[in-house]
Design a protein around this motif. Structure first.
Motif, short mmCIF file in Angstrom:
data_model
loop_
_atom_site.label_atom_id
_atom_site.label_comp_id
_atom_site.label_asym_id
_atom_site.label_seq_id
_atom_site.Cartn_x
_atom_site.Cartn_y
_atom_site.Cartn_z
N ALA A 142 0.83 -1.21 0.00
CA ALA A 142 0.00 0.00 0.00
C ALA A 142 0.86 1.26 0.00
N ARG A 143 0.48 2.21 -0.82
CA ARG A 143 1.13 3.51 -0.85
C ARG A 143 0.04 4.59 -0.91
N PHE A 144 0.32 5.75 -0.33
CA PHE A 144 -0.70 6.77 -0.16
C PHE A 144 -0.19 8.16 -0.52
N SER A 145 -1.16 9.03 -0.82
CA SER A 145 -0.91 10.46 -0.71
C SER A 145 -1.09 10.77 0.78
N PRO A 146 -0.10 11.38 1.43
CA PRO A 146 -0.17 11.51 2.89
C PRO A 146 -1.31 12.40 3.36
N ALA A 147 -1.65 12.26 4.63
CA ALA A 147 -2.65 13.14 5.25
C ALA A 147 -2.13 14.57 5.24
N MET A 148 -3.06 15.53 5.22
CA MET A 148 -2.70 16.95 5.22
C MET A 148 -3.41 17.67 6.36
N ASP A 149 -2.70 18.60 7.00
CA ASP A 149 -3.35 19.41 8.03
C ASP A 149 -4.04 20.60 7.39
N GLY A 150 -4.58 21.50 8.22
CA GLY A 150 -5.31 22.65 7.70
C GLY A 150 -4.47 23.63 6.93
N GLN A 151 -3.15 23.52 7.06
CA GLN A 151 -2.24 24.42 6.34
C GLN A 151 -1.67 23.76 5.08
N GLY A 152 -2.16 22.57 4.76
CA GLY A 152 -1.68 21.89 3.56
C GLY A 152 -0.35 21.20 3.75
N ARG A 153 0.04 20.95 5.00
CA ARG A 153 1.31 20.28 5.28
C ARG A 153 1.08 18.79 5.52
N ALA A 154 1.99 17.96 5.02
CA ALA A 154 1.88 16.51 5.21
C ALA A 154 2.07 16.16 6.67
N VAL A 155 1.18 15.32 7.19
CA VAL A 155 1.24 14.89 8.58
C VAL A 155 0.99 13.38 8.64
N VAL A 156 1.29 12.79 9.78
CA VAL A 156 1.01 11.36 9.99
C VAL A 156 -0.50 11.17 10.11
N GLY A 157 -1.04 10.15 9.45
CA GLY A 157 -2.47 9.88 9.51
C GLY A 157 -2.73 8.39 9.62
N THR A 158 -4.00 8.02 9.64
CA THR A 158 -4.38 6.61 9.72
C THR A 158 -5.37 6.29 8.61
N TYR A 159 -5.36 5.02 8.21
CA TYR A 159 -6.27 4.52 7.16
C TYR A 159 -6.81 3.17 7.62
N SER A 160 -8.13 2.99 7.48
CA SER A 160 -8.76 1.74 7.89
C SER A 160 -9.51 1.11 6.72
N ASN A 161 -9.49 -0.21 6.68
CA ASN A 161 -10.21 -0.94 5.64
C ASN A 161 -10.29 -2.40 6.08
N SER A 162 -10.71 -3.27 5.21
CA SER A 162 -10.79 -4.69 5.55
C SER A 162 -10.49 -5.53 4.31
N VAL A 163 -10.06 -6.75 4.54
CA VAL A 163 -9.78 -7.72 3.48
C VAL A 163 -10.59 -8.97 3.76
N ARG A 164 -11.35 -9.40 2.76
CA ARG A 164 -12.13 -10.63 2.90
C ARG A 164 -11.40 -11.77 2.20
N TRP A 165 -10.98 -12.76 2.96
CA TRP A 165 -10.29 -13.91 2.40
C TRP A 165 -11.31 -15.01 2.11
N THR A 166 -11.48 -15.32 0.83
CA THR A 166 -12.39 -16.37 0.40
C THR A 166 -11.66 -17.26 -0.59
N ILE A 167 -11.67 -18.56 -0.35
CA ILE A 167 -10.95 -19.48 -1.23
C ILE A 167 -11.75 -19.69 -2.52
N PRO A 168 -11.20 -19.30 -3.68
CA PRO A 168 -11.89 -19.56 -4.94
C PRO A 168 -11.94 -21.06 -5.22
N ASP A 169 -12.91 -21.46 -6.01
CA ASP A 169 -13.08 -22.88 -6.29
C ASP A 169 -11.84 -23.49 -6.93
N ASP A 170 -11.13 -22.68 -7.78
CA ASP A 170 -9.99 -23.25 -8.48
C ASP A 170 -8.75 -23.38 -7.61
#
Length: 202
Positions: A94-122
């Motif tokens: 994963a790579r991101f455009s970093p979070a920005m504060d109110g002044q347009g400066r790059a700051v440390v941020g967080t990102y949340s999501n999920s991954v669903r692992w499902t075994i395909p038939d093949d």
């Protein structure tokens, strides 16, 4: 009286100007398609053999350079293998455009999501059989990863697997190889995973 009105107007003008110059803070934004960070071909072999499935929710910390600097599983799939693989793959790819504060400066941020692992038939084996998987790719002098090919050989034959990692969904670059003088050189990398089945002596 006029001077008071003039002063009030000046104060209002300054406030409006300050509000106009302040931007809304922004969270990290994924670069590319998050759906390509983890594919079915990344399924941990042991989890596949044990037919483990589930959804892993995660939260990662994204540095000012847009690179993940930490990963936390916020909801487990029930499989330690799938949980661990999720964080490892997300931090690697994963790579991101970093979070920005109110002044347009790059700051440390967080990102949340999920991954669903499902075994395909093949990918569901009827039984464990001798299998060889080969992943090959090229790392050029700048560390770009190209020409990815992945194949699997079973008793029924050899076939190419689509969506081979680590590209296109993997890290855009790796550390380039160097010759004895320290000069970057192009190299082909081949990773072979082999499953062998042996008879048990009586």
């Amino acid at each position: 009286m006029n001077s008071i009105r003039f002063l009030a107007a000046c104060v209002a003008f300054v406030v409006v100007q300050q509000n106009a110059s302040a931007a809304e803070p922004q969270s990290p934004k994924p670069m590319g398609n998050p759906g390509e960070w983890v594919t079915t071909h990344d399924y941990p072999s042991e989890a596949l053999r044990n037919e483990q499935e589930g959804t892993v929710a995660f939260r990662i910390q994204v540095g000012t350079d847009g690179v993940p600097s930490g990963c936390e599983v916020t909801m487990s799939s029930g499989s330690a293998l799938l949980d661990s693989a999720t964080c490892d793959l997300i931090q690697s790819r994963a790579r991101f455009s970093p979070a920005m504060d109110g002044q347009g400066r790059a700051v440390v941020g967080t990102y949340s999501n999920s991954v669903r692992w499902t075994i395909p038939d093949d990918l569901v084996p009827a039984s464990i059989s001798p299998t060889t998987q080969v992943l090959a790719f090229v790392v050029d002098e700048q560390g770009n990863v190209t020409n990815c090919r992945q194949s699997i050989t079973t008793p029924s034959g050899t076939r190419e697997l689509p969506g081979a990692g680590p590209c296109p969904g993997g890290p855009p670059k790796m550390a380039p190889f160097k010759d004895k003088s320290g000069k970057p050189v192009k190299r082909q990398v081949q990773v072979t995973t082999k499953i062998e089945v042996f008879d048990v002596a009586p």
